[in-house]
Design an enzyme around this catalytic site. Structure first.
Site: not given
Ligand SMILES: O=C(O)C(=O)CO
Length: 322
Positions: A77, A157, A287
């Site tokens: 995302v 969201r 992460h």
């Molecule tokens: O989707 C993103 O931006 C992440 O950091 C990993 O899912």
């Protein structure tokens, strides 16, 4: 007619790979580790589409080599690894994966908050290493959510879903700070929009879900940490660069704030020599915000579908329109 060529920068699941193979010639880096930069630059020269992840920097150097690139689809995302101006100036379509990772990321944020505020990792370490000598009235005490004020910075969201999940923990107030007002969503959650300063001063828990952009880079600096309560818990599941990490380290060492839980930091992976690893009041995760198997499978499939639709000049399921 020759099939469009796609380069996939990571080893991905067979389902997503097979979906791409129906319409495209697919070349893939076959390891779970990042594709070396030189290898990536070599492979993009004749591709029509690129399937990338957050560790692939899509910049001018790469785009200058990828002369035929029409579609770029990131399995994320966040898109701070993409040089958007360079991409747009070449009329390359961009796909990304919002929505489908919202629940997993909100859930992980709550897990990290509880692990940090109730010292779960520190306590587990104590139990395993013999530091647990006997039950004691004030040993391993943490900060509770009941009756607390939670501040969410970035009320998109993911921020909203975190708010919904924290309500049943009997928090007293949910504050949020966001570029635009989210009146209807805030009303449903019972959240109040406040200034950044007010949120820092009032919150017992400060949760960061704001996207990294030039205006949000290092917004959590020495000044911000100084405004927070000495008992406050800081949680970041967005991007490491929204934090001045040296200032955070100092704030944790000096007890300017009480603790931090970080799923993101700078750089990633965090070097083992980082002072953050030496702090009992800091929980570090590698992460993993969106890391549930279902979510990651859905992310690879959506990334592939964005590519297929983009190459066919059809509406992409999730096009990044800026
Ligand atoms: O989707 C993103 O931006 C992440 O950091 C990993 O899912």
């Amino acid at each position: 007619m020759s099939r469009p060529k796609v380069y996939v920068t990571r080893k991905i699941n067979a389902e997503a790979l097979n979906l791409l193979k129906k319409d495209c010639e697919v070349i893939s880096w076959t390891e779970s580790s990042p594709v070396p930069r030189e290898e990536l630059l070599k492979n993009v020269s004749d591709v029509d589409a690129l399937f990338c992840v957050i560790t692939d920097k899509i910049d001018k150097e790469l785009l200058d080599k990828a002369k035929k690139l029409k579609v770029l689809s990131t399995m994320s995302v966040g898109y701070d690894h993409l040089e958007i101006d360079e991409i747009k100036s070449r009329n390359i379509k961009v796909g990304y994966t919002p929505n489908i990772l919202t629940d997993a990321t909100a859930e992980l944020t709550v897990a990290l908050l509880l692990a940090t505020s109730r010292r779960l990792l520190h306590a587990n370490h104590a139990a395993r290493t013999g530091d647990w000598t006997a039950w004691a009235p004030f040993w391993m005490c943490g900060q509770g959510l009941t009756g607390s004020t939670v501040g969410i910075v970035g009320f998109g969201r993911i921020g909203q879903e975190i708010g919904k999940r924290l309500k049943p923990f009997k928090v007293k107030r949910i504050l949020y700070q966001n570029r635009s007002a989210k009146d209807q969503q805030a009303q449903e959650i019972g959240a109040e929009r406040v200034s950044f300063d007010e949120l820092l001063k009032e919150s017992d828990f400060v949760i960061v879900t704001i996207a990294l952009a030039p205006e949000t880079a290092k917004m959590f600096n020495e000044d911000a940490f100084r405004k927070m309560k000495p008992t406050s818990v800081f949680i970041n599941t967005s991007r490491g660069d929204v934090v001045d990490q040296d200032a955070l380290i100092k704030a944790l060492q000096n007890k300017t704030i009480w603790a931090a839980g970080l799923d993101v930091m700078t750089p990633e992976p965090l070097p083992l020599s980082s002072p953050l690893f030496k702090l009992d009041n800091c929980v570090i995760l590698p992460h993993i915000g969106s890391a549930t198997t279902d979510t990651r499978e859905n992310m690879t499939l959506l990334t592939a579908k964005n590519i297929i639709a983009g190459l066919k000049n059809e509406k992409m399921p999730e096009e990044l329109v800026l």
